[in-house]
Design an enzyme around this catalytic site. Sequence first.
Site, short mmCIF file in Angstrom:
data_model
loop_
_atom_site.label_atom_id
_atom_site.label_comp_id
_atom_site.label_asym_id
_atom_site.label_seq_id
_atom_site.Cartn_x
_atom_site.Cartn_y
_atom_site.Cartn_z
N TYR A 14 45.39 17.43 -16.61
CA TYR A 14 44.67 17.10 -15.38
C TYR A 14 43.72 15.91 -15.54
CZ TYR A 14 46.39 21.69 -14.05
OH TYR A 14 47.20 22.77 -13.76
N HIS A 19 41.44 15.54 -8.41
CA HIS A 19 40.64 16.77 -8.40
C HIS A 19 39.60 16.78 -9.52
CE1 HIS A 19 40.23 20.28 -6.06
NE2 HIS A 19 40.91 21.14 -6.78
N TYR A 64 38.83 26.39 -15.04
CA TYR A 64 39.69 25.87 -13.98
C TYR A 64 38.89 25.93 -12.67
CZ TYR A 64 43.61 25.49 -17.14
OH TYR A 64 44.41 25.12 -18.18
N ASN A 66 39.05 26.86 -9.56
CA ASN A 66 38.83 27.98 -8.64
C ASN A 66 37.89 29.06 -9.16
OD1 ASN A 66 40.70 26.55 -7.19
ND2 ASN A 66 42.25 28.15 -7.13
N ASP A 91 35.07 16.54 -5.82
CA ASP A 91 35.93 15.69 -4.99
C ASP A 91 35.95 16.15 -3.54
OD1 ASP A 91 37.43 17.96 -6.36
OD2 ASP A 91 38.87 17.41 -4.82
N ASN A 112 37.83 25.03 -3.08
CA ASN A 112 37.87 26.31 -3.80
C ASN A 112 36.84 26.41 -4.91
OD1 ASN A 112 39.92 27.41 -2.23
ND2 ASN A 112 41.54 26.54 -3.52
#
Length: 213
Positions: A14, A19, A64, A66, A91, A112
């Site tokens: 990532y 994100h 992560y 969420n 973001d 989220n």
Amino acid sequence: MKIIAGLGNPTDQYKGTRHNVGFMVLDKLAEESRITVNQHKFKALTGAGFLGGQRVLLMKPLTYMNLSGESLRAAADFYKVEPEDILVIYDDISLEPGMLRIRKKGSAGGHNGMKSIIKHLGADTFPRIRVGIGGEKHPNQDLADYVLGHFSKEELAELEGAIEKAAKAAELIAMDEIDEAMNRYSVGKKKRATVKKEENETEMSKKEENKTE
């Protein structure tokens, strides 16, 4: 003690995605403040130091996106930090690349990571810096694919300035100068409309030039 958290997803998969712009801003802030963020605490990479004379904890949650709230709640409990002294950088798909929105409090706005933080802190009364990664709807592309995708060369050029401004805004907020940060770096609806109008006029001009060639 104040906590500054940049949101994103861990692992190289990532790195550099839209994100993860919160991580990018935190890296810039750490670099400029000479705070090393390499300690594994509170389900995050952390680093403590001083920013504008204020003791701060910089955080990159490794839960992560969420589940970001788990990390921030653990750090807030340990240092006994109130929500008002936690700054979150993340973001925003609704803002054009290169634009910032700074707010003292507010809802998750569909993000989220922010939903998780608000849930775990039990409050939404903490400041936040939103960094634009979108601005346009992408009807032919899944939203998740878009936010987990990488920036184009043009977007990266705009993003570089935004990351630098976000880091400077974070320093002001750490010094309890959020109003000054908002005045200097936050873009309002009127300015967004002006920028959008200029972009549309530029695009129209390019199309007209192509017709006459």
